[in-house]
Design a protein around this motif. Structure first.
Motif, mmCIF file in Angstrom:
data_model
loop_
_atom_site.group_PDB
_atom_site.id
_atom_site.type_symbol
_atom_site.label_atom_id
_atom_site.label_comp_id
_atom_site.label_asym_id
_atom_site.label_seq_id
_atom_site.Cartn_x
_atom_site.Cartn_y
_atom_site.Cartn_z
ATOM 1 N N LEU A 90 -0.894 3.902 3.716
ATOM 2 C CA LEU A 90 0.289 3.915 2.779
ATOM 3 C C LEU A 90 0.049 3.902 1.462
ATOM 4 N N ALA A 91 0.025 4.856 0.775
ATOM 5 C CA ALA A 91 -0.294 5.052 -0.680
ATOM 6 C C ALA A 91 0.731 4.375 -1.507
ATOM 7 N N HIS A 92 0.018 3.468 -2.488
ATOM 8 C CA HIS A 92 0.834 2.782 -3.696
ATOM 9 C C HIS A 92 1.437 1.671 -3.495
ATOM 10 N N PRO A 93 1.620 0.902 -4.255
ATOM 11 C CA PRO A 93 2.804 -0.355 -4.141
ATOM 12 C C PRO A 93 3.868 0.460 -3.832
ATOM 13 N N SER A 94 4.676 0.040 -2.745
ATOM 14 C CA SER A 94 5.750 1.042 -2.242
ATOM 15 C C SER A 94 7.156 0.680 -2.854
ATOM 16 N N PHE A 95 7.282 0.378 -4.307
ATOM 17 C CA PHE A 95 8.472 0.246 -4.789
ATOM 18 C C PHE A 95 9.379 1.127 -4.558
ATOM 19 N N PRO A 96 10.654 0.925 -3.995
ATOM 20 C CA PRO A 96 11.230 -0.711 -4.102
ATOM 21 C C PRO A 96 10.955 -1.246 -2.697
ATOM 22 N N TRP A 97 9.978 -0.676 -1.926
ATOM 23 C CA TRP A 97 10.031 -0.935 -0.387
ATOM 24 C C TRP A 97 8.490 -1.769 -0.260
ATOM 25 N N GLN A 98 8.098 -2.524 -1.261
ATOM 26 C CA GLN A 98 7.180 -3.254 -0.962
ATOM 27 C C GLN A 98 6.666 -4.252 0.071
ATOM 28 N N ASP A 99 7.666 -5.135 0.305
ATOM 29 C CA ASP A 99 7.880 -5.823 1.670
ATOM 30 C C ASP A 99 7.789 -4.983 2.794
ATOM 31 N N GLU A 100 8.421 -4.008 2.925
ATOM 32 C CA GLU A 100 8.471 -3.137 3.980
ATOM 33 C C GLU A 100 7.044 -2.813 4.411
ATOM 34 N N ALA A 101 6.296 -2.329 3.249
ATOM 35 C CA ALA A 101 4.849 -1.809 3.482
ATOM 36 C C ALA A 101 3.923 -2.876 3.861
ATOM 37 N N LEU A 102 4.150 -4.061 3.424
ATOM 38 C CA LEU A 102 3.286 -5.211 3.804
ATOM 39 C C LEU A 102 3.718 -5.391 5.180
ATOM 40 N N ALA A 103 4.899 -5.485 5.744
ATOM 41 C CA ALA A 103 5.249 -5.866 6.959
ATOM 42 C C ALA A 103 4.600 -4.947 7.833
ATOM 43 N N VAL A 104 4.704 -3.558 7.761
ATOM 44 C CA VAL A 104 3.977 -2.530 8.565
ATOM 45 C C VAL A 104 2.561 -2.681 8.582
ATOM 46 N N ALA A 105 1.911 -2.904 7.470
ATOM 47 C CA ALA A 105 0.590 -2.889 7.587
ATOM 48 C C ALA A 105 -0.120 -4.327 8.152
#
Length: 304
Positions: free
Chosen positions: A211-226
């Motif tokens: 997942l490329a980049h800090p996923s603003f505005p979905w940062q928490d979603e990216a952390l959850a998936v990873a």
């Protein structure tokens, strides 16, 4: 001149990456201009991105990128993005990226970009690039290419990647491409929600994903998936580290310390600036080398 040319060719063929001598591996850099000066973006989108990042008009060729990273004792993953169906603009050719990376194999690692909307042509292109050049991964930019990552149209491509053990790198979150351009240049942010990639991770459980980049505005979603999916990683490109959300720093220091990767987004963000700002983050001494090099080396199959 012919003798010099043959000698240079031998030198190129014998360039081998020496992992122990590398300071870092940048997993996210763009081939934005070809050796013939073909641009990867239209003038409108290029100027918008440059204004957003404050990056000026710097557009190095791939060979120039090799020299740039060699001077810094770094390696870099290089890719183009094929969004021709959505934008009408052809990309920097994958063959040029792959061949130039092969010519500079001591510092450059080839990824490729294929357009999911090209269907069987894209699938054949992916197979050929893997077979002929040993391309290590493929970059997808859902917002620029205009598709949801979990759209079945892309699944034949993922099957090729999973079969070959290649990496799928997805842009996630907001993008500087189209920023400040009328109507965002027609680019829709909704396509780059990392939760769409969660479906891909379920349907292709053996496919390595970044997942490329800090996923603003979905940062928490990216952390959850990873955190939830074993083969999903996060790269830290596209932002200066001083702007990283605190939860991203916290997870990088703890639960995701083996799955977070250094990426700059060069030439839009310089690795020099990124490294200087990263040095100021409260990252544990034991974690810092993982993020800068070790995690990427393992994921890219560079560790023996």
């Amino acid at each position: 001149m012919a003798v010099v040319g043959r000698r240079q060719a031998r030198d190129v063929r014998h360039r081998v990456m020496e992992l122990s001598k590398l300071v870092a591996i940048d997993v996210h850099t763009h081939a934005e201009v070809s050796a013939s000066r073909q641009e990867s973006l239209s003038d409108e989108l290029k100027s918008g991105a440059s204004g957003y990042f404050g990056a000026g008009q710097q557009r190095p060729t791939i060979a120039e990128m090799a020299a740039f990273y060699r001077e810094r004792s770094m390696a870099a993953v290089v890719f183009t993005v094929d969004a021709e169906t959505a934008t009408g603009h052809p990309p920097v050719p994958n063959d040029e990226v792959a061949q130039t990376c092969a010519d500079h194999a001591d510092v450059l690692i080839p990824f490729a970009g294929v357009d999911p909307w090209k269907g069987k042509i894209a699938v054949a292109e992916a197979r050929r690039l893997i077979a002929e050049y040993g391309v290590r991964g493929f970059k997808f930019h859902p917002s620029l290419q205009g598709f949801f990552p979990n759209d079945p149209i892309a699944y034949p491509l993922y099957e090729v990647l999973a079969e070959a053990g290649a990496i799928a790198l997805f842009h996630t979150g907001q993008t500087g491409i189209g920023a400040r351009v009328r109507g965002g240049g027609g680019i829709r942010l909704k396509y780059s929600n990392p939760m769409c990639v969660d479906d891909v991770a379920v349907d292709f459980p053996d496919l390595p994903i970044i997942l490329a980049h800090p996923s603003f505005p979905w940062q928490d979603e990216a952390l959850a998936v990873a955190t939830h999916k074993p083969l999903v990683h996060i790269d830290l490109s596209g932002w200066s580290p001083k702007y990283f959300p605190p939860q991203l720093v916290q997870y990088a220091n703890s639960l995701l310390q083996d799955k977070v990767l250094f990426g700059s987004d060069y030439p839009l963000i310089s690795p020099d600036r990124w490294m200087a700002d990263f040095a100021a983050l409260p990252i544990k001494d034991a974690v810092r080398p993982k993020i800068l090099k070790e995690n990427a080396a393992r994921l890219l199959g560079l560790m023996k």
